[in-house]
Design a protein around this motif. Structure first.
Motif, short mmCIF file in Angstrom:
data_model
loop_
_atom_site.label_atom_id
_atom_site.label_comp_id
_atom_site.label_asym_id
_atom_site.label_seq_id
_atom_site.Cartn_x
_atom_site.Cartn_y
_atom_site.Cartn_z
N ARG A 199 -25.55 -21.24 -70.73
CA ARG A 199 -26.69 -22.13 -71.00
C ARG A 199 -27.06 -22.95 -69.78
O ARG A 199 -28.20 -23.40 -69.65
CB ARG A 199 -26.37 -23.03 -72.21
N SER A 200 -26.10 -23.21 -68.87
CA SER A 200 -26.40 -24.02 -67.68
C SER A 200 -27.19 -23.26 -66.62
O SER A 200 -27.58 -23.83 -65.62
CB SER A 200 -25.11 -24.58 -67.06
N ILE A 201 -27.38 -21.96 -66.82
CA ILE A 201 -28.24 -21.20 -65.89
C ILE A 201 -29.67 -21.73 -65.98
O ILE A 201 -30.42 -21.72 -64.99
CB ILE A 201 -28.17 -19.68 -66.19
N PHE A 202 -30.05 -22.21 -67.16
CA PHE A 202 -31.43 -22.68 -67.37
C PHE A 202 -31.45 -24.20 -67.55
O PHE A 202 -30.46 -24.81 -67.96
CB PHE A 202 -32.04 -21.98 -68.59
N GLY A 203 -32.63 -24.79 -67.27
CA GLY A 203 -32.76 -26.24 -67.38
C GLY A 203 -33.28 -26.66 -68.74
O GLY A 203 -33.71 -25.85 -69.55
N SER A 204 -33.21 -27.96 -68.99
CA SER A 204 -33.79 -28.60 -70.17
C SER A 204 -33.18 -28.03 -71.47
O SER A 204 -31.98 -27.82 -71.54
CB SER A 204 -35.32 -28.44 -70.12
N LEU A 205 -34.00 -27.76 -72.48
CA LEU A 205 -33.46 -27.28 -73.76
C LEU A 205 -33.34 -25.76 -73.74
O LEU A 205 -34.28 -25.05 -73.34
CB LEU A 205 -34.37 -27.74 -74.90
N VAL A 206 -32.18 -25.28 -74.16
CA VAL A 206 -31.80 -23.88 -73.96
C VAL A 206 -31.13 -23.35 -75.23
O VAL A 206 -30.31 -24.04 -75.84
CB VAL A 206 -30.79 -23.79 -72.78
N GLU A 207 -31.48 -22.13 -75.61
CA GLU A 207 -30.80 -21.47 -76.74
C GLU A 207 -29.94 -20.32 -76.21
O GLU A 207 -30.39 -19.56 -75.34
CB GLU A 207 -31.85 -20.91 -77.72
N TRP A 208 -28.75 -20.20 -76.73
CA TRP A 208 -27.89 -19.05 -76.40
C TRP A 208 -28.02 -18.06 -77.55
O TRP A 208 -27.62 -18.35 -78.68
CB TRP A 208 -26.46 -19.53 -76.23
N LEU A 209 -28.59 -16.90 -77.24
CA LEU A 209 -28.75 -15.84 -78.23
C LEU A 209 -27.40 -15.14 -78.37
O LEU A 209 -26.84 -14.67 -77.37
CB LEU A 209 -29.81 -14.84 -77.77
N PRO A 210 -26.87 -15.05 -79.59
CA PRO A 210 -25.52 -14.49 -79.72
C PRO A 210 -25.45 -12.99 -79.43
O PRO A 210 -24.41 -12.48 -79.04
CB PRO A 210 -25.16 -14.77 -81.19
N GLY A 211 -26.59 -12.26 -79.60
CA GLY A 211 -26.53 -10.81 -79.48
C GLY A 211 -25.86 -10.23 -80.72
O GLY A 211 -25.57 -10.95 -81.68
N ALA A 212 -25.61 -8.93 -80.65
CA ALA A 212 -25.02 -8.26 -81.82
C ALA A 212 -23.93 -7.30 -81.36
O ALA A 212 -23.98 -6.77 -80.25
CB ALA A 212 -26.10 -7.49 -82.57
N GLY A 213 -22.95 -7.11 -82.23
CA GLY A 213 -21.89 -6.14 -81.97
C GLY A 213 -21.14 -6.46 -80.68
O GLY A 213 -20.90 -7.62 -80.36
N ALA A 214 -20.80 -5.41 -79.94
CA ALA A 214 -20.02 -5.58 -78.72
C ALA A 214 -20.90 -5.45 -77.48
O ALA A 214 -20.41 -5.18 -76.38
CB ALA A 214 -18.89 -4.55 -78.69
#
Ligand code: DP6
Length: 345
Positions: A157-172
């Protein structure tokens, strides 16, 4: 190295982030894939600056943290991460990773390390950009974020500034679990960080998370309810509704702690001063100040408020806890390469 640029020193800087909807628990330990999505604010204070210097004369990677040699655990994590970067850089250039030199890593945190103030997030975000540039690995922002995740989950999440969402993705799937910046709704937040205890925490978040996943009967409920809270938080941010953002952030943080208190043996980060700070925040609200608490894997309390109220909140915290460090931050920038010039995610 065939087809690739020669390894060279590179320096990057990244800021910590504080989650408003927390990441707590992995679905895949090896790939650092989270059990749920999460959402955070990248701070404008306390950056980490990291230089990676590839050096053909080194037999093994070497690392300094704040000018002191890294512990074996810290260096092991950094070196495994550099192995991943070297493997990808070599694959991209059609080279043998064994031909790439080891590196010296020099990392400086402008925040107490290991005190639940997210230094691993800024640290691995900065290391990602510096190491990728040092070994000539080109990355998009999403790729840099997914790679940073492998060092420390919250670092994505620190790669981007301000408000950031981490998308969990799916599976492996490795590449699909990365952060994205949220659209700017105009909402502006401030965080007042009460450094109630600057020492290293009793149990690091990685081990605490593992124990929670393995033993807490509340963990399945956490995984089930977090996506709903994340969706509600995104709506509150889109509507620039600070009281709703605050309520959701505070209840999510307390629920994360409830989940880990249910682990066997329990993971308890609360100190007496933590409870006193939570009481103070409740009192400030009763007095009409918009202030909400959040906490991470440590005893410190961060108070979310409007930027215009940040000095009043900070003054109340200083008054209640004389002599402690109180940091005030607004929205900060994403990670960027500072040398060689012209790079960044
Ligand atoms: C409580 O990202 O430090 O700050 O992925 O094992 O390195 P690893 O864990 P880490 O955990 C951060 C947990 C938290 C909540 C959050 O930042 O979302």
């Amino acid at each position: 190295m065939p087809g690739g640029a020669a390894p060279r020193p590179a320096t990057a800087r990244a800021h910590p982030n504080i989650a408003l909807i927390k990441y707590w628990g992995k679905r895949d330990e090896a790939l650092q894939l989270p059990a749920t999505g999460s959402l955070s604010l990248t701070l404008g204070i306390a950056p980490t600056t990291t230089t990676v210097t590839p050096d053909g004369s080194l037999a093994a990677d070497a690392g300094l943290l704040g000018g002191e040699p890294m512990s074996a655990t810290e260096l092991g994590r950094v070196s495994r991460f550099l192995d991943l970067v070297r493997a990808r850089a070599a694959a991209a250039a059609g080279a043998d990773p064994a031909d790439l030199p080891r590196a010296r890593v020099d990392s400086v945190n402008e925040i107490p390390t290991g005190a639940g103030l997210a230094s691993s997030a800024s640290g691995f975000a900065a290391l990602t950009l510096a190491a990728a540039a040092a070994y000539g690995l080109p990355l998009t922002g999403a790729q840099a974020s997914a790679l940073a995740r492998r060092g420390s989950g919250s670092a994505c999440r620190s790669i981007f500034g301000s408000l950031v969402e981490w998308l969990p993705g799916a599976g492996a799937e490795d590449a699909a679990s990365h952060a994205v910046p949220l659209p700017d709704s105009g909402v502006r937040l401030a965080l007042v960080v009460a450094v109630l205890s600057p020492g290293r925490k009793k149990i690091d978040s990685r081990e605490a998370m593992r124990r929670t996943v393995a033993t807490s009967p509340s963990f399945p409920a956490w995984v089930e309810s977090t996506p709903r809270e994340l969706a509600a938080m995104k709506e509150a941010i889109a509507a620039a509704d600070l009281p709703r953002i605050g309520e959701l952030a505070e209840s999510n943080a307390l629920r994360m702690h409830a989940t880990m208190l249910g682990a066997i043996p329990p993971v308890r980060y609360f100190a007496p001063a933590t409870i006193a700070a939570l009481d103070l925040v409740e009192r400030l609200r009763a007095e009409g100040l918009g202030a909400w608490a959040t906490m991470d894997a440590g005893p410190n309390v961060k108070v979310l408020c409007a930027p215009a109220d940040a000095e009043a909140v900070a003054a109340a915290v200083r008054g209640a806890f004389p002599g402690i460090d109180v940091l005030v931050s607004g929205h900060g920038p994403g990670a960027r390469l500072t040398s060689p010039a012209g790079g960044g995610a």
